[in-house]
Enzyme design. Structure first.
Site, PDB file in Angstrom:
ATOM      1  N   GLU A 253      33.291   3.472-103.103  1.00  0.00           N
ATOM      2  CA  GLU A 253      32.819   2.450-102.153  1.00  0.00           C
ATOM      3  C   GLU A 253      31.543   1.872-102.731  1.00  0.00           C
ATOM      4  O   GLU A 253      30.465   2.454-102.582  1.00  0.00           O
ATOM      5  CB  GLU A 253      32.530   3.107-100.798  1.00  0.00           C
ATOM      6  CG  GLU A 253      33.753   3.550-100.045  1.00  0.00           C
ATOM      7  CD  GLU A 253      34.517   2.386 -99.474  1.00  0.00           C
ATOM      8  OE1 GLU A 253      33.917   1.348 -99.159  1.00  0.00           O
ATOM      9  OE2 GLU A 253      35.751   2.507 -99.373  1.00  0.00           O
ATOM     10  N   CYS A 287      26.254  -2.737 -97.608  1.00  0.00           N
ATOM     11  CA  CYS A 287      27.114  -3.209 -98.703  1.00  0.00           C
ATOM     12  C   CYS A 287      27.909  -4.451 -98.296  1.00  0.00           C
ATOM     13  O   CYS A 287      28.299  -5.246 -99.146  1.00  0.00           O
ATOM     14  CB  CYS A 287      28.032  -2.094 -99.179  1.00  0.00           C
ATOM     15  SG  CYS A 287      28.966  -1.327 -97.859  1.00  0.00           S
TER      16      CYS A 287
HETATM   17  P1  NAD Z   1      21.051   3.477-107.413  1.00  0.00           P
HETATM   18  O1  NAD Z   1      22.097   2.867-108.231  1.00  0.00           O
HETATM   19  O2  NAD Z   1      19.859   4.071-108.097  1.00  0.00           O
HETATM   20  O3  NAD Z   1      21.650   4.654-106.510  1.00  0.00           O
HETATM   21  C1  NAD Z   1      22.687   4.447-105.597  1.00  0.00           C
HETATM   22  C2  NAD Z   1      23.035   5.822-105.012  1.00  0.00           C
HETATM   23  O4  NAD Z   1      23.623   6.602-106.035  1.00  0.00           O
HETATM   24  C3  NAD Z   1      21.815   6.637-104.556  1.00  0.00           C
HETATM   25  O5  NAD Z   1      22.173   7.322-103.385  1.00  0.00           O
HETATM   26  C4  NAD Z   1      21.547   7.601-105.700  1.00  0.00           C
HETATM   27  O6  NAD Z   1      20.978   8.828-105.278  1.00  0.00           O
HETATM   28  C5  NAD Z   1      22.931   7.838-106.225  1.00  0.00           C
HETATM   29  N1  NAD Z   1      22.976   8.139-107.630  1.00  0.00           N
HETATM   30  C6  NAD Z   1      22.283   7.539-108.623  1.00  0.00           C
HETATM   31  N2  NAD Z   1      22.627   8.060-109.826  1.00  0.00           N
HETATM   32  C7  NAD Z   1      23.559   9.023-109.561  1.00  0.00           C
HETATM   33  C8  NAD Z   1      24.314   9.919-110.384  1.00  0.00           C
HETATM   34  N3  NAD Z   1      24.218   9.920-111.709  1.00  0.00           N
HETATM   35  N4  NAD Z   1      25.164  10.758-109.753  1.00  0.00           N
HETATM   36  C9  NAD Z   1      25.309  10.758-108.408  1.00  0.00           C
HETATM   37  N5  NAD Z   1      24.631   9.935-107.597  1.00  0.00           N
HETATM   38  C10 NAD Z   1      23.775   9.069-108.170  1.00  0.00           C
HETATM   39  O7  NAD Z   1      20.607   2.400-106.380  1.00  0.00           O
HETATM   40  P2  NAD Z   1      19.564   2.438-105.195  1.00  0.00           P
HETATM   41  O8  NAD Z   1      18.282   1.843-105.662  1.00  0.00           O
HETATM   42  O9  NAD Z   1      19.497   3.735-104.475  1.00  0.00           O
HETATM   43  O10 NAD Z   1      20.323   1.414-104.251  1.00  0.00           O
HETATM   44  C11 NAD Z   1      20.380   0.080-104.625  1.00  0.00           C
HETATM   45  C12 NAD Z   1      21.740  -0.398-104.979  1.00  0.00           C
HETATM   46  O11 NAD Z   1      22.747   0.533-104.648  1.00  0.00           O
HETATM   47  C13 NAD Z   1      22.038  -1.634-104.176  1.00  0.00           C
HETATM   48  O12 NAD Z   1      21.805  -2.769-104.926  1.00  0.00           O
HETATM   49  C14 NAD Z   1      23.473  -1.497-103.768  1.00  0.00           C
HETATM   50  O13 NAD Z   1      24.294  -2.211-104.666  1.00  0.00           O
HETATM   51  C15 NAD Z   1      23.802  -0.082-103.971  1.00  0.00           C
HETATM   52  N6  NAD Z   1      24.061   0.635-102.731  1.00  0.00           N
HETATM   53  C16 NAD Z   1      25.274   0.455-102.175  1.00  0.00           C
HETATM   54  C17 NAD Z   1      25.566   1.120-101.008  1.00  0.00           C
HETATM   55  C18 NAD Z   1      26.896   0.957-100.356  1.00  0.00           C
HETATM   56  O14 NAD Z   1      26.994   1.210 -99.164  1.00  0.00           O
HETATM   57  N7  NAD Z   1      27.950   0.590-101.096  1.00  0.00           N
HETATM   58  C19 NAD Z   1      24.622   1.939-100.414  1.00  0.00           C
HETATM   59  C20 NAD Z   1      23.388   2.105-101.031  1.00  0.00           C
HETATM   60  C21 NAD Z   1      23.117   1.454-102.216  1.00  0.00           C
END
Ligand code: NAD
Length: 482
Positions: A253, A287
């Site tokens: 997702e 999202c």
């Molecule tokens: P990010 O890419 O750093 O992290 C997104 C999520 O993934 C976080 O919860 C983080 O802890 C987790 N994560 C990061 N690296 C990981 C790994 N190697 N293994 C497992 N989990 C990992 O982004 P962010 O700064 O936290 O959020 C910003 C971006 O993330 C937004 O631009 C948006 O696109 C996306 N986002 C999407 C949703 C959604 O509901 N689809 C929710 C939150 C964030």
């Protein structure tokens, strides 16, 4: 380290027990409305993760052989506890994530309903028998896939984890879930509702840690049989690739960049009010948040004026203040992104119709912002803002608007406003998205599937489709007479 007295610092939950991380390593948890440290989150070691894997393996054996009626009783009790505790869960959520308290409590309350819906749906996960040669019983069974490794972000601290937990447990799977290190207390409060309801040890395990280390360990382990992730596209691709290396299915997702097409025959004021409400919900950190507004040139000024009016009516503040309708951004990264995307758009000629700045106070507050005259190559037109930014651009014919809408690699949500049934059908057929809303910008519901196409991921959460990821199909042919 100072912590807020009324903030419940989270612990790990492994094999039916709450515990600190081996080695007692922790990270601070911040209140985004004050930038104060309010608590800590334990960071699991490899030994903790291996314990969680053992527990999930044992938990799966127990849970899959628990009669569905008993599973249902326990999960219904968990739903009751979530509903009873919604006010407390909501308060913790506002402290660590920032959203208005009313939204936070509403999210917790809806979560209880989501769980109830999935329990009842799983009770109807029927197999089938198939006419076959005499003396042969040919049947198809649907069985739980096994222990699930799940990873959830911080934007819906209770609703997000619960979408995965409720479907997986209702299907008969066990789970290790990595909650967000930024919203750990809410994840722990949710898991406590399940365990206090009588869930057997090991069925649901909660960990936090260094995300890359945790995901690498849990995905590579032969114990886990499905990877379920919600988050950004780059991280989703990374985890899907890791799952592929060990031939493990995944449910992804991911992010989007939802277009809103407002046609010439739509009511611009009604469309603007609906779109603005959705745009600034959770400060744009959703999202499915509408994030590119394509408005027919004949409605452009009316739409923009109504949108700006709705934007300026928002009350930005600490989510604990009853008057607040939009809280801070959840973390410094989103604030930095909002500032960067706004500055880039302005540099390329955009006009800030309202907002555009970080608030002059502590906390990650960014004014709800409306941008017009946005250049096609402005970053905000191709990069998901995940922030309270609304770029509005005009179009002259619907086909060109559809081309812009479909031009990005994402395909999660899309919205259209029109009074014509034929145009609504054209939008429905041609917009590349997994979730399409016509003449409204309402949110997800548990009765219907949500998920993306293209880079926005695969698999569905919500609706009967939600169970598909958590079940495997087994064909059994049984020769009754030799
Ligand atoms: P990010 O890419 O750093 O992290 C997104 C999520 O993934 C976080 O919860 C983080 O802890 C987790 N994560 C990061 N690296 C990981 C790994 N190697 N293994 C497992 N989990 C990992 O982004 P962010 O700064 O936290 O959020 C910003 C971006 O993330 C937004 O631009 C948006 O696109 C996306 N986002 C999407 C949703 C959604 O509901 N689809 C929710 C939150 C964030």
């Amino acid at each position: 380290m100072s912590t807020a007295p009324d903030y419940p610092s989270a612990r790990l939950h492994i094999a039916g027990e709450w515990r600190d991380a081996a080695g007692h390593k922790t990270a601070p948890v911040m209140n985004p409305a004050t930038e104060e440290v309010i608590g800590t989150v334990p960071l699991a070691t490899t030994a903790d993760l291996d314990d969680a894997l053992d527990a999930a393996e044992q938990g799966f054996r127990t849970w899959r052989s628990t009669p569905v009626t008993r599973r249902s009783e326990i999960l219904h009790r968990a739903a009751d506890l979530i509903a009873e505790r919604a006010a407390d869960i909501g308060r913790g959520m506002t402290l660590e994530q920032g959203k208005p308290l009313k939204e936070a409590v509403g999210e917790a309350t809806r979560t209880a309903d989501t769980l109830r819906w999935h329990i009842e749906d799983a009770r109807r996960a029927y197999g089938r028998t198939i006419p076959a040669a005499p003396g042969t019983l040919l049947s198809v069974r649907r069985e739980p896939i096994g222990p699930v490794a799940a990873f959830v972000p911080w934007n819906f601290p209770v609703g997000g984890p619960n979408r995965k937990i409720s479907s997986a447990l209702a299907a008969g799977c066990s789970m290790i879930i990595k909650g967000s290190e930024e919203t750990p207390a809410t994840a722990a409060a949710l898991v406590a509702c399940y365990t206090d309801a009588g869930l057997p040890a090991g069925v649901l395990n909660l960990v936090f840690g260094e995300p890359a280390d945790v995901s690498a360990r849990l995905i590579a382990s032969p114990v886990t049989r499905l990877v379920a992730f919600t988050g950004s596209v780059p991280v989703g691709k990374l985890l899907a690739a890791k799952a592929g290396e060990v031939m493990k299915p995944s449910l992804m997702e991911l992010g989007g960049h939802a277009p809103v097409i407002v046609c010439a025959d739509a009511d611009p004021a009604r469309a603007a009010r609906s779109a603005a409400r959705a745009k600034f919900f959770n400060a744009g950190q959703v999202c499915t948040s509408p994030s590119r507004f394509l408005v027919h040139e004949s409605r452009y000024e009316d739409f923009t004026a109504a949108f700006v009016k709705a934007t300026e009516a928002l009350v930005v503040g600490d989510g604990l203040d009853a008057a607040t309708t939009m809280g801070p951004l959840a973390n410094e990264r989103r604030l930095a992104a909002a500032e960067r995307l706004t500055a880039d758009a302005v540099r390329r000629g955009a006009t800030v119709r309202t907002g555009g700045l970080r608030a002059d106070r502590a906390g990650y507050f960014f004014a709800p912002t409306v941008l017009t005259d946005v250049a096609a190559d402005a970053q905000v037109m191709s990069e998901e803002p995940f922030a309270p930014l609304a770029p509005i651009v005009p179009f002259s014919d619907l086909d060109s608007a559809l081309a812009v809408a479909n031009s990005l690699p994402f395909g999660l949500a899309a919205y259209g406003f029109t009074d014509s049934a034929a145009t609504a059908e054209k939008l429905s057929a041609e917009l590349e998205a997994g979730i399409l809303s016509i003449n409204h910008c309402g949110g997800s519901v548990h009765e219907a599937p949500s998920g993306g196409v293209k880079d926005s991921g695969y698999g569905r959460e919500g609706g009967p489709e939600a169970l598909d990821s958590y079940l495997v199909t087994k064909r059994v042919s049984h020769l009754l007479a030799g």
